[in-house]
Design a protein around this motif. Structure first.
Motif, PDB file in Angstrom:
ATOM      1  N   THR A  95       9.171  65.933   1.890  1.00  0.00           N
ATOM      2  CA  THR A  95      10.058  65.080   1.104  1.00  0.00           C
ATOM      3  C   THR A  95      10.841  65.926   0.124  1.00  0.00           C
ATOM      4  OG1 THR A  95       8.511  63.235   1.266  1.00  0.00           O
ATOM      5  CG2 THR A  95      10.126  63.119  -0.497  1.00  0.00           C
ATOM      6  N   ARG A  96      12.132  65.611  -0.011  1.00  0.00           N
ATOM      7  CA  ARG A  96      12.964  66.244  -1.032  1.00  0.00           C
ATOM      8  C   ARG A  96      13.041  65.291  -2.213  1.00  0.00           C
ATOM      9  NH1 ARG A  96      18.552  66.830   1.137  1.00  0.00           N
ATOM     10  NH2 ARG A  96      17.910  65.099   2.442  1.00  0.00           N
ATOM     11  N   LEU A  97      12.781  65.794  -3.410  1.00  0.00           N
ATOM     12  CA  LEU A  97      12.897  65.018  -4.635  1.00  0.00           C
ATOM     13  C   LEU A  97      14.023  65.612  -5.463  1.00  0.00           C
ATOM     14  CD1 LEU A  97       9.123  64.896  -5.662  1.00  0.00           C
ATOM     15  CD2 LEU A  97      10.390  63.190  -4.348  1.00  0.00           C
ATOM     16  N   TYR A  98      14.880  64.746  -5.972  1.00  0.00           N
ATOM     17  CA  TYR A  98      15.947  65.168  -6.869  1.00  0.00           C
ATOM     18  C   TYR A  98      15.786  64.368  -8.159  1.00  0.00           C
ATOM     19  CZ  TYR A  98      18.211  67.245  -2.808  1.00  0.00           C
ATOM     20  OH  TYR A  98      18.492  68.000  -1.712  1.00  0.00           O
ATOM     21  N   VAL A  99      15.832  65.057  -9.269  1.00  0.00           N
ATOM     22  CA  VAL A  99      15.680  64.371 -10.547  1.00  0.00           C
ATOM     23  C   VAL A  99      16.574  65.030 -11.586  1.00  0.00           C
ATOM     24  CG1 VAL A  99      13.650  65.736 -11.206  1.00  0.00           C
ATOM     25  CG2 VAL A  99      14.025  63.516 -12.257  1.00  0.00           C
ATOM     26  N   THR A 100      17.255  64.207 -12.355  1.00  0.00           N
ATOM     27  CA  THR A 100      18.040  64.698 -13.480  1.00  0.00           C
ATOM     28  C   THR A 100      17.088  64.800 -14.659  1.00  0.00           C
ATOM     29  OG1 THR A 100      19.983  63.604 -12.626  1.00  0.00           O
ATOM     30  CG2 THR A 100      20.045  64.258 -14.940  1.00  0.00           C
ATOM     31  N   ALA A 101      17.103  65.920 -15.346  1.00  0.00           N
ATOM     32  CA  ALA A 101      16.148  66.146 -16.425  1.00  0.00           C
ATOM     33  C   ALA A 101      16.828  66.784 -17.624  1.00  0.00           C
ATOM     34  CB  ALA A 101      15.020  67.050 -15.931  1.00  0.00           C
ATOM     35  N   ASP A 102      16.137  66.695 -18.732  1.00  0.00           N
ATOM     36  CA  ASP A 102      16.581  67.346 -19.957  1.00  0.00           C
ATOM     37  C   ASP A 102      15.331  67.766 -20.714  1.00  0.00           C
ATOM     38  OD1 ASP A 102      18.226  68.361 -21.889  1.00  0.00           O
ATOM     39  OD2 ASP A 102      19.236  66.465 -22.328  1.00  0.00           O
ATOM     40  N   HIS A 103      15.501  68.720 -21.593  1.00  0.00           N
ATOM     41  CA  HIS A 103      14.372  69.161 -22.403  1.00  0.00           C
ATOM     42  C   HIS A 103      13.928  68.025 -23.310  1.00  0.00           C
ATOM     43  CE1 HIS A 103      14.676  73.284 -21.083  1.00  0.00           C
ATOM     44  NE2 HIS A 103      15.990  73.199 -21.250  1.00  0.00           N
ATOM     45  N   ARG A 104      12.635  67.931 -23.523  1.00  0.00           N
ATOM     46  CA  ARG A 104      12.122  66.926 -24.454  1.00  0.00           C
ATOM     47  C   ARG A 104      12.515  67.331 -25.866  1.00  0.00           C
ATOM     48  NH1 ARG A 104       8.559  63.128 -22.982  1.00  0.00           N
ATOM     49  NH2 ARG A 104       7.654  63.261 -20.930  1.00  0.00           N
ATOM     50  N   PRO A 105      12.721  66.359 -26.731  1.00  0.00           N
ATOM     51  CA  PRO A 105      13.015  66.710 -28.124  1.00  0.00           C
ATOM     52  C   PRO A 105      11.797  67.362 -28.765  1.00  0.00           C
ATOM     53  CG  PRO A 105      12.758  64.335 -27.866  1.00  0.00           C
ATOM     54  CD  PRO A 105      12.707  64.933 -26.490  1.00  0.00           C
ATOM     55  N   GLU A 106      12.034  68.077 -29.841  1.00  0.00           N
ATOM     56  CA  GLU A 106      10.930  68.709 -30.562  1.00  0.00           C
ATOM     57  C   GLU A 106       9.921  67.656 -30.975  1.00  0.00           C
ATOM     58  OE1 GLU A 106      10.177  71.970 -31.287  1.00  0.00           O
ATOM     59  OE2 GLU A 106      11.776  72.346 -29.851  1.00  0.00           O
ATOM     60  N   LEU A 107       8.669  67.982 -30.784  1.00  0.00           N
ATOM     61  CA  LEU A 107       7.615  67.038 -31.105  1.00  0.00           C
ATOM     62  C   LEU A 107       7.269  67.113 -32.581  1.00  0.00           C
ATOM     63  CD1 LEU A 107       5.385  67.723 -28.006  1.00  0.00           C
ATOM     64  CD2 LEU A 107       7.077  65.930 -28.307  1.00  0.00           C
ATOM     65  N   GLY A 108       6.787  66.023 -33.089  1.00  0.00           N
ATOM     66  CA  GLY A 108       6.412  65.957 -34.495  1.00  0.00           C
ATOM     67  C   GLY A 108       5.078  66.626 -34.765  1.00  0.00           C
ATOM     68  N   PRO A 109       4.672  66.615 -36.006  1.00  0.00           N
ATOM     69  CA  PRO A 109       3.406  67.250 -36.364  1.00  0.00           C
ATOM     70  C   PRO A 109       2.216  66.386 -35.940  1.00  0.00           C
ATOM     71  CG  PRO A 109       4.359  66.200 -38.276  1.00  0.00           C
ATOM     72  CD  PRO A 109       5.366  66.060 -37.153  1.00  0.00           C
ATOM     73  N   TRP A 110       1.065  67.030 -35.845  1.00  0.00           N
ATOM     74  CA  TRP A 110      -0.178  66.307 -35.584  1.00  0.00           C
ATOM     75  C   TRP A 110      -0.515  65.447 -36.805  1.00  0.00           C
ATOM     76  CZ3 TRP A 110      -2.105  66.658 -30.840  1.00  0.00           C
ATOM     77  CH2 TRP A 110      -1.953  67.812 -30.093  1.00  0.00           C
ATOM     78  N   PRO A 111      -1.273  64.379 -36.615  1.00  0.00           N
ATOM     79  CA  PRO A 111      -1.747  63.634 -37.784  1.00  0.00           C
ATOM     80  C   PRO A 111      -2.709  64.509 -38.604  1.00  0.00           C
ATOM     81  CG  PRO A 111      -2.150  62.396 -35.756  1.00  0.00           C
ATOM     82  CD  PRO A 111      -1.674  63.756 -35.357  1.00  0.00           C
ATOM     83  N   THR A 112      -2.660  64.362 -39.899  1.00  0.00           N
ATOM     84  CA  THR A 112      -3.612  65.077 -40.747  1.00  0.00           C
ATOM     85  C   THR A 112      -4.974  64.403 -40.606  1.00  0.00           C
ATOM     86  OG1 THR A 112      -3.247  63.672 -42.662  1.00  0.00           O
ATOM     87  CG2 THR A 112      -1.790  65.614 -42.423  1.00  0.00           C
ATOM     88  N   PRO A 113      -6.047  65.083 -40.967  1.00  0.00           N
ATOM     89  CA  PRO A 113      -7.351  64.417 -40.935  1.00  0.00           C
ATOM     90  C   PRO A 113      -7.384  63.147 -41.791  1.00  0.00           C
ATOM     91  CG  PRO A 113      -7.655  66.778 -41.140  1.00  0.00           C
ATOM     92  CD  PRO A 113      -6.177  66.508 -41.275  1.00  0.00           C
ATOM     93  N   GLU A 114      -6.712  63.189 -42.918  1.00  0.00           N
ATOM     94  CA  GLU A 114      -6.679  62.010 -43.799  1.00  0.00           C
ATOM     95  C   GLU A 114      -5.994  60.829 -43.105  1.00  0.00           C
ATOM     96  OE1 GLU A 114      -7.392  65.620 -45.865  1.00  0.00           O
ATOM     97  OE2 GLU A 114      -5.569  65.099 -44.765  1.00  0.00           O
ATOM     98  N   GLU A 115      -4.904  61.097 -42.400  1.00  0.00           N
ATOM     99  CA  GLU A 115      -4.203  60.043 -41.669  1.00  0.00           C
ATOM    100  C   GLU A 115      -5.055  59.533 -40.506  1.00  0.00           C
ATOM    101  OE1 GLU A 115       0.394  61.626 -42.221  1.00  0.00           O
ATOM    102  OE2 GLU A 115      -0.792  62.348 -40.541  1.00  0.00           O
ATOM    103  N   ALA A 116      -5.642  60.473 -39.785  1.00  0.00           N
ATOM    104  CA  ALA A 116      -6.409  60.110 -38.591  1.00  0.00           C
ATOM    105  C   ALA A 116      -7.626  59.265 -38.913  1.00  0.00           C
ATOM    106  CB  ALA A 116      -6.833  61.375 -37.846  1.00  0.00           C
ATOM    107  N   TYR A 117      -8.324  59.608 -39.973  1.00  0.00           N
ATOM    108  CA  TYR A 117      -9.600  58.960 -40.253  1.00  0.00           C
ATOM    109  C   TYR A 117      -9.537  57.958 -41.402  1.00  0.00           C
ATOM    110  CZ  TYR A 117     -10.891  62.701 -37.124  1.00  0.00           C
ATOM    111  OH  TYR A 117     -10.952  63.553 -36.042  1.00  0.00           O
ATOM    112  N   ALA A 118      -8.331  57.545 -41.780  1.00  0.00           N
ATOM    113  CA  ALA A 118      -8.172  56.581 -42.876  1.00  0.00           C
ATOM    114  C   ALA A 118      -8.878  55.262 -42.576  1.00  0.00           C
ATOM    115  CB  ALA A 118      -6.691  56.340 -43.155  1.00  0.00           C
TER     116      ALA A 118
END
Length: 169
Positions: free
Chosen positions: A40-63
């Motif tokens: 099978t031939r697959l054709y796909v139009t693609a673009d780079h993903r935007p820059e990802l944000g920061p990870w949650p801080t421990p305080e945010e994650a475990y609030a």
């Protein structure tokens, strides 16, 4: 924006499409048989993903997290209640990894440098492996299990997933 062409076995089209959409912002995938009809031939139009944000801080994650004592009780009871040989679900592995991360963070804050960090990292890797193998219903935003940043900082991946789980559980 760019175009990607892949020639693969028809059985691999789903996996290839998923991998491409995981690495790039993709449009619709167009499929055509090869001239010999065996692949099978697959054709796909693609673009780079935007820059990802920061990870949650421990305080945010475990609030919204219950106390560590409560989580120790929950993980112990959940493990004890499972019939022998039956696998524990994703919630168990997520909560256990988050608990071990919290224990390691507390040890670091207290100046104690035992093996808690290593144990927390190993639990985080196990969760990532489950999510990568499709055994879990991971959130994956902005970092999915196969993302290089998840491998580089597995405990941050746990915080991301726990943050989402805690808000939606």
């Amino acid at each position: 924006m760019f175009e990607i062409r892949v020639i693969c076995d028809p059985a691999d089209t789903g996996r290839v499409t998923s991998a491409l959409s995981g690495m790039f912002a993709t449009g619709a995938v167009r499929q055509y048989p090869t001239r010999d009809g065996e692949r099978t031939r697959l054709y796909v139009t693609a673009d780079h993903r935007p820059e990802l944000g920061p990870w949650p801080t421990p305080e945010e994650a475990y609030a919204l997290a219950p106390s560590m004592v409560s989580e120790i009780g929950w993980t112990a009871q959940t493990a004890a209640d499972k019939p022998f040989g039956e696998d524990l679900d994703r919630e168990y592995w997520l909560r256990k990894a988050a608990l071990l991360d919290r224990i390691a963070l507390q040890g670091e804050a207290d100046g104690f440098h035992g093996d808690a960090c290593e144990v927390a990292t190993e639990a985080a890797r196990r969760l990532i492996e489950r999510d990568r193998d499709g055994e879990g219903d991971y959130h994956g935003a902005p970092y999915w299990p196969d993302h290089p940043a998840s491998a580089a900082d597995p405990r941050a991946y746990v915080r991301q997933e726990y943050t989402h789980w805690a808000k939606h559980h």
